[in-house]
Design a protein around this motif. Structure first.
Motif, PDB file in Angstrom:
ATOM      1  N   ALA A   1      59.495  53.219  39.414  1.00  0.00           N
ATOM      2  CA  ALA A   1      59.568  53.060  37.960  1.00  0.00           C
ATOM      3  C   ALA A   1      59.404  51.588  37.579  1.00  0.00           C
ATOM      4  O   ALA A   1      58.738  51.257  36.587  1.00  0.00           O
ATOM      5  N   LEU A   2      59.981  50.712  38.371  1.00  0.00           N
ATOM      6  CA  LEU A   2      59.837  49.279  38.131  1.00  0.00           C
ATOM      7  C   LEU A   2      58.381  48.855  38.355  1.00  0.00           C
ATOM      8  O   LEU A   2      57.797  48.140  37.529  1.00  0.00           O
ATOM      9  N   LEU A   3      57.777  49.318  39.447  1.00  0.00           N
ATOM     10  CA  LEU A   3      56.367  49.010  39.704  1.00  0.00           C
ATOM     11  C   LEU A   3      55.481  49.539  38.586  1.00  0.00           C
ATOM     12  O   LEU A   3      54.559  48.854  38.135  1.00  0.00           O
ATOM     13  N   GLU A   4      55.748  50.750  38.148  1.00  0.00           N
ATOM     14  CA  GLU A   4      54.943  51.345  37.079  1.00  0.00           C
ATOM     15  C   GLU A   4      55.016  50.494  35.825  1.00  0.00           C
ATOM     16  O   GLU A   4      54.000  50.230  35.182  1.00  0.00           O
ATOM     17  N   ALA A   5      56.208  50.035  35.472  1.00  0.00           N
ATOM     18  CA  ALA A   5      56.354  49.206  34.277  1.00  0.00           C
ATOM     19  C   ALA A   5      55.601  47.886  34.438  1.00  0.00           C
ATOM     20  O   ALA A   5      54.961  47.410  33.499  1.00  0.00           O
ATOM     21  N   LEU A   6      55.662  47.294  35.630  1.00  0.00           N
ATOM     22  CA  LEU A   6      54.943  46.047  35.880  1.00  0.00           C
ATOM     23  C   LEU A   6      53.435  46.252  35.851  1.00  0.00           C
ATOM     24  O   LEU A   6      52.692  45.454  35.274  1.00  0.00           O
ATOM     25  N   LEU A   7      52.990  47.311  36.492  1.00  0.00           N
ATOM     26  CA  LEU A   7      51.556  47.519  36.669  1.00  0.00           C
ATOM     27  C   LEU A   7      50.880  48.174  35.480  1.00  0.00           C
ATOM     28  O   LEU A   7      49.670  48.002  35.298  1.00  0.00           O
ATOM     29  N   ARG A   8      51.612  48.943  34.695  1.00  0.00           N
ATOM     30  CA  ARG A   8      50.999  49.660  33.562  1.00  0.00           C
ATOM     31  C   ARG A   8      50.207  48.712  32.671  1.00  0.00           C
ATOM     32  O   ARG A   8      49.064  48.990  32.317  1.00  0.00           O
ATOM     33  N   THR A   9      50.784  47.589  32.327  1.00  0.00           N
ATOM     34  CA  THR A   9      50.093  46.627  31.471  1.00  0.00           C
ATOM     35  C   THR A   9      48.826  46.131  32.144  1.00  0.00           C
ATOM     36  O   THR A   9      47.756  46.081  31.530  1.00  0.00           O
TER      37      THR A   9
END
Length: 184
Positions: free
Chosen positions: A52-60
């Motif tokens: 979830a942390l990676l997704e938030a970082l990478l989504r942008t």
């Protein structure tokens, strides 16, 4: 979200980005929380799992890559657009050491928090590949999954000790394998 919760969320993302850039995607969640000046429970409340942390970082970043694909598609010839986007993909994903494994797993797992971002980004690259293929500038025997795997391999190569200095050369080797002799 309350202002203090938003501030914690933003600080956690900023710190996580710096820590993961330095230590890779397997960086300690406890270390991220400590460097952000919050407890582990606060980090887990915002991001209940590493993914979830990676997704938030990478989504942008992935959203920017998707937008970049549309931009180069409308402003560059097909072969050039594909080359530019691949360079942007490698540059963006290389910011977070070890992210390639997470991306490759996520694209195959619809339950993954990273799945939608990866699928959307791969679709953007696939459009560029198809456009280059339609112009007879890219190999016809490649599809979007192949392109995503090759682009991910380029990122992985840059993560390997001793190969960082060869990354640009290897990028050109892979791109020349994708684009045909007709590309410029």
């Amino acid at each position: 979200m309350r202002a203090d919760a938003r501030a914690n969320h933003d600080r956690l993302l900023a710190v996580a980005g710096a820590v993961i850039t330095e230590q890779g995607v397997d960086a300690s969640m406890r270390d991220i929380a400590r460097q952000a000046g919050v407890g582990l429970a606060t980090l887990l409340r915002h991001f209940p799992a590493r993914e979830a942390l990676l997704e938030a970082l990478l989504r942008t970043n992935f959203d920017e890559l998707t937008a970049r694909a549309a931009e180069v598609e409308s402003t560059s010839p097909p072969g050039d657009a594909l080359r530019l986007w691949l360079r942007d993909f490698v540059t963006c994903t290389a910011n977070y050491r070890g992210v390639v494994t997470s991306m490759m797993q996520a694209i195959e797992d619809p339950e993954s928090a990273l799945h939608n971002s990866c699928v959307t980004m791969r679709a953007a690259g696939t459009r560029l590949l198809s456009r280059a293929q339609d112009a007879n500038l890219a190999r016809a025997d490649l599809d979007g999954a192949d392109l995503f795997a090759l682009a991910s391999a380029l990122t992985w190569l840059g993560d390997q000790p001793g190969l960082e200095t060869r990354a640009d050369h290897l990028f050109e080797v892979i791109v020349s394998a994708i684009l045909t002799d007709h590309a410029g």
